[in-house]
Design an enzyme around this catalytic site. Structure first.
Site, PDB file in Angstrom:
ATOM      1  N   SER A 157       0.814  -1.215   0.000  1.00  0.00           N
ATOM      2  CA  SER A 157       0.000   0.000   0.000  1.00  0.00           C
ATOM      3  C   SER A 157       0.846   1.264   0.000  1.00  0.00           C
ATOM      4  O   SER A 157       0.328   2.342  -0.260  1.00  0.00           O
ATOM      5  CB  SER A 157      -0.918   0.017   1.225  1.00  0.00           C
ATOM      6  OG  SER A 157      -0.143   0.021   2.414  1.00  0.00           O
ATOM      7  N   HIS A 203      -2.854  -3.680  -5.572  1.00  0.00           N
ATOM      8  CA  HIS A 203      -3.213  -3.188  -4.241  1.00  0.00           C
ATOM      9  C   HIS A 203      -4.710  -3.310  -3.992  1.00  0.00           C
ATOM     10  O   HIS A 203      -5.521  -2.552  -4.538  1.00  0.00           O
ATOM     11  CB  HIS A 203      -2.767  -1.729  -4.080  1.00  0.00           C
ATOM     12  CG  HIS A 203      -3.087  -1.166  -2.733  1.00  0.00           C
ATOM     13  ND1 HIS A 203      -3.366   0.171  -2.532  1.00  0.00           N
ATOM     14  CD2 HIS A 203      -3.193  -1.755  -1.509  1.00  0.00           C
ATOM     15  CE1 HIS A 203      -3.626   0.374  -1.254  1.00  0.00           C
ATOM     16  NE2 HIS A 203      -3.527  -0.777  -0.622  1.00  0.00           N
ATOM     17  N   GLU A 212      -5.992  -1.225  -7.158  1.00  0.00           N
ATOM     18  CA  GLU A 212      -5.007  -0.432  -7.895  1.00  0.00           C
ATOM     19  C   GLU A 212      -4.010  -1.371  -8.565  1.00  0.00           C
ATOM     20  O   GLU A 212      -3.387  -2.200  -7.902  1.00  0.00           O
ATOM     21  CB  GLU A 212      -4.280   0.521  -6.949  1.00  0.00           C
ATOM     22  CG  GLU A 212      -5.198   1.581  -6.350  1.00  0.00           C
ATOM     23  CD  GLU A 212      -4.499   2.455  -5.321  1.00  0.00           C
ATOM     24  OE1 GLU A 212      -4.841   3.647  -5.238  1.00  0.00           O
ATOM     25  OE2 GLU A 212      -3.623   1.951  -4.594  1.00  0.00           O
ATOM     26  N   ASN A 222      -4.466   6.523  -1.513  1.00  0.00           N
ATOM     27  CA  ASN A 222      -3.794   7.122  -0.357  1.00  0.00           C
ATOM     28  C   ASN A 222      -3.233   8.503  -0.670  1.00  0.00           C
ATOM     29  O   ASN A 222      -3.082   9.338   0.225  1.00  0.00           O
ATOM     30  CB  ASN A 222      -2.684   6.204   0.142  1.00  0.00           C
ATOM     31  CG  ASN A 222      -3.223   5.049   0.955  1.00  0.00           C
ATOM     32  OD1 ASN A 222      -4.277   5.158   1.576  1.00  0.00           O
ATOM     33  ND2 ASN A 222      -2.512   3.938   0.954  1.00  0.00           N
TER      34      ASN A 222
END
Length: 506
Positions: free
Chosen positions: A121, A142, A154, A192
């Site tokens: 991540s 991900h 992802e 993120n």
């Protein structure tokens, strides 16, 4: 490359590994699970099979389908047993040395055309693959926890990843019933990275004592439609997870001001006030419920003053109609009478600055946030400057509450609350597109699915108006003198020529 991987290996039998194994089986693969901890893989397989049994009980899966899926899920006793795998997904501890060692060993075990993927991540896909002999078959994949429910994945290309590797992984994610988004190998990838604006800007606002945690949460839930306010979200995630991510992305971008962490979360992390998991964070929790303070009552005002509206107010026509609907006595002169409540509606500027520039009496001046159309929000937000009289504050609060819509009154701030947070979110998303982290469409998809925002950041910017977002940012820069608010070229250029923030150049 295989679009359906006949045999998928999952390394790491924690919550992420279990979820990935479940979805890989459901995509049609035979799956083997390996974990170095004795008994962990067996426990994971047992848990996934139990999940299918529960689906059968609920009528959401047939018994034959559950039996078929259970028969395609098994345990590997060693790394060497993974040799038949056509895809290996790693979901072990988030440490780059451990991942590098694992993949170096796997290169000597699996076939030359097997795909290797990491569920990292936060680590660089390129860095993990740096010592591999065949980095072209290595990519990031991900997933988000819980994997079966979080419908976005992802797919991340390292610098040496072959495009066909990511194409095949994207197709495989689709067979799982999830949505794949493509990302370049940059800090935070998409979700993120794009999520940096929400919490960090709210922390700056509370750090200036503009409003308390609960008020900021209420404003952002009600004015924009976020499912959780930023402090509710931080408590849910846990500061032991959230604060290190803030620091990591800030450092990986070499102290980029847009991602600056907060001393508030650092202090609470040090004090073990992590959120729900410790029973206390920004809120105290009892039986899983937050103990949020009650909203301040609406003041009782017997003698309502007349109201004068600044000619420079944002959405002035809508504001005047609202005041008429609320039964206010509206003055129409070029300046307010000596007893009038003076209303301003700036974008980005604080109420103090507006009062000085427009030569208004600050003691009678109150601001209202009208970035979003009033009818589209479930809450109105007013701001007072340090000199605003209490009677004028109370009059404004009572007036704008007349139709039953809740009102929050905050202290002076450039951009109130919503303007600051939304402009920061849109600006970061715009700059991600400028950097080529992903396509605008993938960004909005990833954020809505991965973060649960009511709409994608770029679509939100379009809805509120790119020129309005730009005005907020330019004026925030003036008020605070902080490069944090400098507009991204993507936003600035599209706003200047009237293009959608989702527009890409040929």
């Amino acid at each position: 490359m295989h679009k359906v991987y006949p045999t998928t290996a999952v390394i790491g039998a924690g919550a992420m590994g279990r979820g990935i194994a479940q979805m890989a089986v459901q995509a049609g693969s035979s799956v083997v699970v390996f974990d170095r901890q004795p008994g962990a893989a067996e426990e994971a397989v047992k848990a996934v099979r139990a999940q299918w049994d529960r689906l059968v009980e609920k009528g959401r899966l047939t018994a034959d389908a559950a039996a078929d899926q259970a028969g395609r899920l098994s345990v590997a006793e060693s790394l060497q047993a993974l040799s038949p795998a056509t895809l290996v997904v790693e979901a072990i501890v988030e440490q780059i040395d451990a991942k590098r060692q694992l993949f170096a060993a796997l290169e000597d075990i699996v076939a030359a055309d097997a795909v290797l993927a990491t569920n990292t991540s936060s680590l660089s896909v390129t860095a993990i693959a740096a010592s591999l002999r065949h980095p072209e078959r290595f990519a990031g994949l991900h997933f988000f926890n819980p994997v079966p429910l979080m419908k976005v994945v992802e797919v991340i290309a390292g610098l040496r990843t072959a495009p066909a590797t990511c194409d095949a992984l994207q197709a495989y994610v689709g067979r799982m019933g999830h949505t794949a988004v493509r990302a370049e190998d940059t800090p935070g990838f998409i979700v993120n990275h794009a999520g940096r604006g929400y919490g960090t800007e709210a922390l700056r606002i509370v750090g200036e004592k503009v409003a308390d945690f609960a008020t900021i949460d209420r404003i952002l839930r009600d004015q924009i439609g976020f499912k959780l306010g930023p402090f509710e979200l931080l408590d849910l995630t846990g500061l032991d997870v959230s604060h290190p991510v803030m620091e990591s992305i800030y450092d990986q971008y070499y102290q980029e001001p847009r991602y600056r962490p907060s001393a508030i979360t650092a202090q609470r992390l040090a004090g073990n006030m992590l959120g729900r998991k410790t029973g206390e964070g920004f809120y105290r929790y009892a039986d899983g419920r937050a103990d949020a303070p009650a909203e301040p009552p609406v003041p009782v005002v017997d003698d309502m003053p007349p109201v004068w509206v600044s000619p420079r107010a944002a959405r002035r026509a809508e504001l005047l109609q609202l005041l008429k609907d609320l039964g206010a006595t509206v003055e129409t002169g070029v300046s307010p009478s000596p007893g009038a409540l003076t209303i301003v509606a700036p974008l980005g500027f604080d109420i103090t600055t507006v009062a000085v520039v427009e030569r208004l009496d600050p003691a009678r001046t109150v601001g209202i946030d009208l970035l979003a159309a009033d009818v589209a929000t479930r809450r109105r937000v007013l701001a007072v400057n340090p000199a605003t009289r209490r009677d004028m504050r109370d009059a404004a609060h009572a007036l704008f509450s007349r139709d039953g819509k809740p009102v929050s009154v905050v202290r002076d701030s450039g951009g109130f609350v919503t303007q600051r947070v939304v402009a920061t979110i849109v600006n970061i998303a715009s700059d991600m597109c400028q950097q080529g982290v992903c396509t605008p469409q993938d960004l909005d998809t990833a954020v809505t699915l991965g973060l649960g925002y009511p709409t994608g950041p770029l679509a939100l910017g379009n809805l509120l108006g790119p020129t309005n977002i730009l005005e907020v940012l330019f004026n925030l820069q003036t008020v605070y003198g902080d490069p944090r608010y400098r507009p991204s070229p993507w936003l600035r250029r599209r706003g200047a020529i009237g293009l959608s923030l989702l527009h890409t150049e040929d």
